[in-house]
Design an enzyme around this catalytic site. Structure first.
Site, PDB file in Angstrom:
ATOM      1  CG  LEU A 271      -8.742  -9.127   3.733  1.00 29.46           C
ATOM      2  CD1 LEU A 271      -8.428  -9.560   5.172  1.00 29.46           C
ATOM      3  CD2 LEU A 271      -9.294  -7.716   3.708  1.00 29.46           C
TER       4      LEU A 271
ATOM      5  N   GLY B 287      -2.109  -4.312   1.300  1.00 28.61           N
ATOM      6  CA  GLY B 287      -2.529  -2.988   1.745  1.00 28.61           C
ATOM      7  C   GLY B 287      -3.425  -3.094   2.979  1.00 28.61           C
ATOM      8  CG  HIS B 288      -7.315  -4.835   2.605  1.00 27.73           C
ATOM      9  ND1 HIS B 288      -7.362  -5.539   1.427  1.00 27.73           N
ATOM     10  CD2 HIS B 288      -8.218  -3.842   2.479  1.00 27.73           C
ATOM     11  CE1 HIS B 288      -8.270  -5.003   0.627  1.00 27.73           C
ATOM     12  NE2 HIS B 288      -8.804  -3.963   1.246  1.00 27.73           N
TER      13      HIS B 288
ATOM     14  N   GLY C  28      -6.745   3.589   3.700  1.00 19.85           N
ATOM     15  CA  GLY C  28      -5.538   3.638   2.888  1.00 19.85           C
ATOM     16  C   GLY C  28      -5.448   4.917   2.062  1.00 19.85           C
ATOM     17  CD  GLN C  29      -2.818   9.528   0.680  1.00 19.51           C
ATOM     18  OE1 GLN C  29      -3.520   9.705   1.671  1.00 19.51           O
ATOM     19  NE2 GLN C  29      -2.679  10.446  -0.263  1.00 19.51           N
TER      20      GLN C  29
ATOM     21  CG  ASP D 184      -9.378   3.816  -2.148  1.00 18.87           C
ATOM     22  OD1 ASP D 184      -9.724   3.830  -3.332  1.00 18.87           O
ATOM     23  OD2 ASP D 184      -9.051   2.772  -1.541  1.00 18.87           O
TER      24      ASP D 184
ATOM     25  CD  GLN E   6     -12.859   4.903   0.551  1.00 13.53           C
ATOM     26  OE1 GLN E   6     -13.581   4.395  -0.286  1.00 13.53           O
ATOM     27  NE2 GLN E   6     -11.983   4.191   1.255  1.00 13.53           N
TER      28      GLN E   6
ATOM     29  CB  VAL F  16       0.856  -1.698   0.566  1.00 16.05           C
ATOM     30  CG1 VAL F  16       1.776  -2.912   0.381  1.00 16.05           C
ATOM     31  CG2 VAL F  16       0.852  -1.255   2.026  1.00 16.05           C
TER      32      VAL F  16
END
Lengths: 284, 284
Positions: free
Chosen positions: A33, A36-37, A149-150, A152, A155, A178
């Site tokens: 982690l 971002g996570h 998250g943007q 990816d 995805q 982030v």
């Protein structure tokens, strides 16, 4: 925070919450982690009453055995970070719990969304692996909202598509990338960047900034935007695996910057493959 | 009984039941309801408090356009029969509701379960069509239990497999085949059997009975059982498309009758393709 390792335990734990109508959020991760996570977890904690973090390094989405082997793993550290960011349930299943003997079902998102960019470079199996495990995690947890998250971007599009196509009753929320202070997108793979490679990794952000600057400066030709982005990588001695100027919903390449535009880049820096992207709002 | 045509209506209708912890049953059908479907509905009504019948002629599981075009459709008649058998919610979506523009996700159950029998004769797309639409229906309805007929034995195995593999939180119950007085398995396609073809259709049941009799008479060689079954079809001038003596869980062909055994047959009678099967308990 409770830690569970089986689907049966997870469902039993969540049943009273579900019955009581408490909202459940899911943040699917492969562990290691980073901020971002943690931003996804904080967002989940702000929006839902039960925050599940899944921690599973999914072997089926790795196209390189060395990348899977090198993927950083530290559950104790992850658990401490997750709890601090508002996680209430840590779901950390074994590979055998997720893929028991006889497992043979694959979810495929077909067509241009998976045939380009990461799909073209990592092979069709990559997004099949992602689509299958995300379908499973959503069915295991049954969240009201799942957070991605943007960073990816492709995805996230694939997941939105499969959730809609398979009528999975969850909302997908995509949260901003982030970055480190110097602009490098947070990634679990960043810990593997050593010495000058850490500096060279800034090539990706430099490319994206050059694209943003070109559009801000009035450039409307997509090839010229791409060239400007590519030129910005040269000082770092980093070649992109791909550098694409595309429609952010369909990933179809743009010829003109006449709508919202996604600029996406992938590059190998030393041993590490990195991706990043920026969403440039329509200049009209 | 309420009739709904969209996923949004369906979910809104079921939400209070779900919140109240009332058990929801699903009987997925392609309409043209017969006593086989009605037995599933009665079973659902006995086991669950909310009984959803889905009525959707799924185009993606037909390998022949003529079979799709000829598939019988009579929603008003189906609705009356369903309500009488205990259905409380009739879900009859349009093709566009199920497959909206841009739809591109496929669920594949890979391997021997789908590579043989119906899968070998109707093509890989058949079970992809079934697996995808069943995944969708289970996600749309969110049932506690879904009911399927043993007549489609291979389909039932494929569905059990995908439900387990994708962690869909529903139990799958497989109910016995319902037959006409003369032994013909109930099928929506039976209405298309005319004149002497209706009599010739008994070839399938005759084959299965001959297999049962051979095992009851002590035969333990699978090839001999198969030969006896095949010989029983000759008087009807019906050739099987396949006639298989297999393990009922894996569909792997048996050489000896040394455990529970599934005998499965498919044959074309006139214009109509029929299937049937019998489960012979282990003689040990």
């Amino acid at each position: 925070m409770r830690t569970v390792r089986t689907v049966a335990e997870l469902r039993a734990l969540l049943l009273p919450d579900r019955r009581a109508g408490r909202r459940i959020g899911l943040v699917p991760t492969m562990g290691a982690l980073h901020d971002g996570h943690l931003s996804l977890l904080r967002r989940a904690a702000a929006e839902t009453e039960v925050v599940v973090l899944s921690l599973f390094v999914n072997p089926t989405q790795f196209d390189e055995a060395s990348d899977l082997a090198a993927y950083p793993r530290d559950e104790a550290a992850d658990a401490a970070l997750a709890e601090h960011a508002g996680c209430t349930v840590l779901f950390a299943p074994s590979v055998h719990e997720v893929y028991p003997d006889g497992f043979c079902t694959i979810v495929t998102v077909d067509g241009p969304l998976t045939g380009t960019l990461e799909g073209a470079h990592r092979g069709a199996e990559h997004f099949q692996g992602v689509a299958t495990v995300v379908t499973k995690l959503l069915n295991m947890v049954g969240p009201d909202v799942a957070f991605f998250g943007q960073k990816d971007a492709q995805q996230a599009l694939v997941i939105r598509r499969l959730v809609r196509d398979l009528d999975i009753p969850a909302r997908i929320e995509v949260c901003p990338t982030v970055r480190e202070a110097d602009g490098l997108a947070r990634s679990s793979r960043n810990v593997r960047l050593h010495g000058e490679d850490r500096d060279r990794a800034l090539a990706l952000r430099a490319a994206l900034r050059a694209a943003e600057d070109a559009v801000a400066g009035g450039e409307r030709d997509a090839a010229a935007v791409r060239d400007a982005a590519r030129a910005a990588m040269t000082p770092f001695s980093v070649d992109p695996e791909y550098l694409a100027v595309v429609d952010p919903d369909t990933l179809v390449p743009r010829t003109a910057i006449d709508g919202d535009t996604l600029v996406a880049v992938a590059a190998r820096v030393g041993e590490v493959r990195l991706i990043d992207n920026t969403l440039i709002p329509s200049p009209r």
